[in-house]
Write an enzyme that holds these catalytic residues in place. Sequence first.
Site, PDB file in Angstrom:
ATOM      1  N   CYS A   1       0.839  -1.198   0.000  1.00 16.89           N
ATOM      2  CA  CYS A   1       0.000   0.000   0.000  1.00 16.89           C
ATOM      3  C   CYS A   1       0.879   1.254   0.000  1.00 16.89           C
ATOM      4  O   CYS A   1       1.539   1.542  -0.987  1.00 16.89           O
ATOM      5  CB  CYS A   1      -0.976  -0.035   1.174  1.00 16.89           C
ATOM      6  SG  CYS A   1      -2.378   1.100   0.973  1.00 16.89           S
TER       7      CYS A   1
ATOM      8  N   GLU B   1      -1.323  -9.176   3.657  1.00 16.45           N
ATOM      9  CA  GLU B   1      -1.166  -9.720   5.010  1.00 16.45           C
ATOM     10  C   GLU B   1      -2.488 -10.243   5.581  1.00 16.45           C
ATOM     11  O   GLU B   1      -2.486 -11.024   6.549  1.00 16.45           O
ATOM     12  CB  GLU B   1      -0.551  -8.671   5.942  1.00 16.45           C
ATOM     13  CG  GLU B   1      -1.436  -7.502   6.306  1.00 16.45           C
ATOM     14  CD  GLU B   1      -1.412  -6.361   5.289  1.00 16.45           C
ATOM     15  OE1 GLU B   1      -1.902  -5.266   5.630  1.00 16.45           O
ATOM     16  OE2 GLU B   1      -0.914  -6.565   4.155  1.00 16.45           O
TER      17      GLU B   1
ATOM     18  N   HIS C   1      -3.645  -5.352   0.425  1.00 21.95           N
ATOM     19  CA  HIS C   1      -3.037  -5.769   1.698  1.00 21.95           C
ATOM     20  C   HIS C   1      -2.984  -7.294   1.801  1.00 21.95           C
ATOM     21  O   HIS C   1      -3.878  -7.916   2.387  1.00 21.95           O
ATOM     22  CB  HIS C   1      -3.815  -5.166   2.876  1.00 21.95           C
ATOM     23  CG  HIS C   1      -3.525  -3.719   3.096  1.00 21.95           C
ATOM     24  ND1 HIS C   1      -2.582  -3.273   4.006  1.00 21.95           N
ATOM     25  CD2 HIS C   1      -4.024  -2.612   2.508  1.00 21.95           C
ATOM     26  CE1 HIS C   1      -2.522  -1.957   3.974  1.00 21.95           C
ATOM     27  NE2 HIS C   1      -3.391  -1.524   3.077  1.00 21.95           N
TER      28      HIS C   1
END
Length: 238
Positions: free
Chosen positions: A109, A212, A210
């Site tokens: 990001c 993660e 994202h």
Amino acid sequence: MPYLPRIGITPDINDFAAPETEYVVRRNYADAVSKAGGLPFLLPYCEHVDDYLDAIDGLLVTGGMFDIDPALYRQTARKDFVMKPARTNFERALIEAALSREMPIVGICNGMQLLAVCLGGELVQDIQTEIEGALDHKPNQTASIAHHQIHISGTSRHLETQGEVHEVNSIHHQSVLPSDVYQVLAVSPDGVVEAIEKKDGGFAIGVQWHPEYGVADIDTIIFDGFLAKARDYSQRKK
């Protein structure tokens, strides 16, 4: 026991007045590194960038709800921005030094945007006002839910992507402009750049969503590929 590559993770910083100021980072960044076979380390801001890089095998530059100073990418601010100069200056020094070492880097990001700037690229300052017909890239929903598609538009030198279309999450209002200094790997249906890769040298990849959160299949590919390169880098150091 096999060696676990050391991955440095950049934290955000809150706006509490000293001495209550805190470094903050979401747990899922560290969890994603651990799941892929790495050992996560938090990197507090300091001037000793080379000492940090001596101690790690890969750099993960996280996202954040703030913007990069447009002066760093040769533009004039067209609106009021929330900026964090201390964080940006620290992460910029880390990225530039890691690039010179060809240390594996993943920027997520805001981290992707700063990687692009460090490579010489520029940014779209505000997607909704600058890109006609743009999707809402900052929806009012949790990042644990996929929000839009991305289309794989380029062939990575380091990652084996599976399939041409993936459903990913989204939390950003700025984006990276195409440039000759990196390859665009993925775009959203409205043309917003969603992933980039340094054109030569070591592993340096940025993703606008994202990974993660583990929402898309490609998220695992990104972290597994990153840790594999970090493991290779650790062997070269030895």
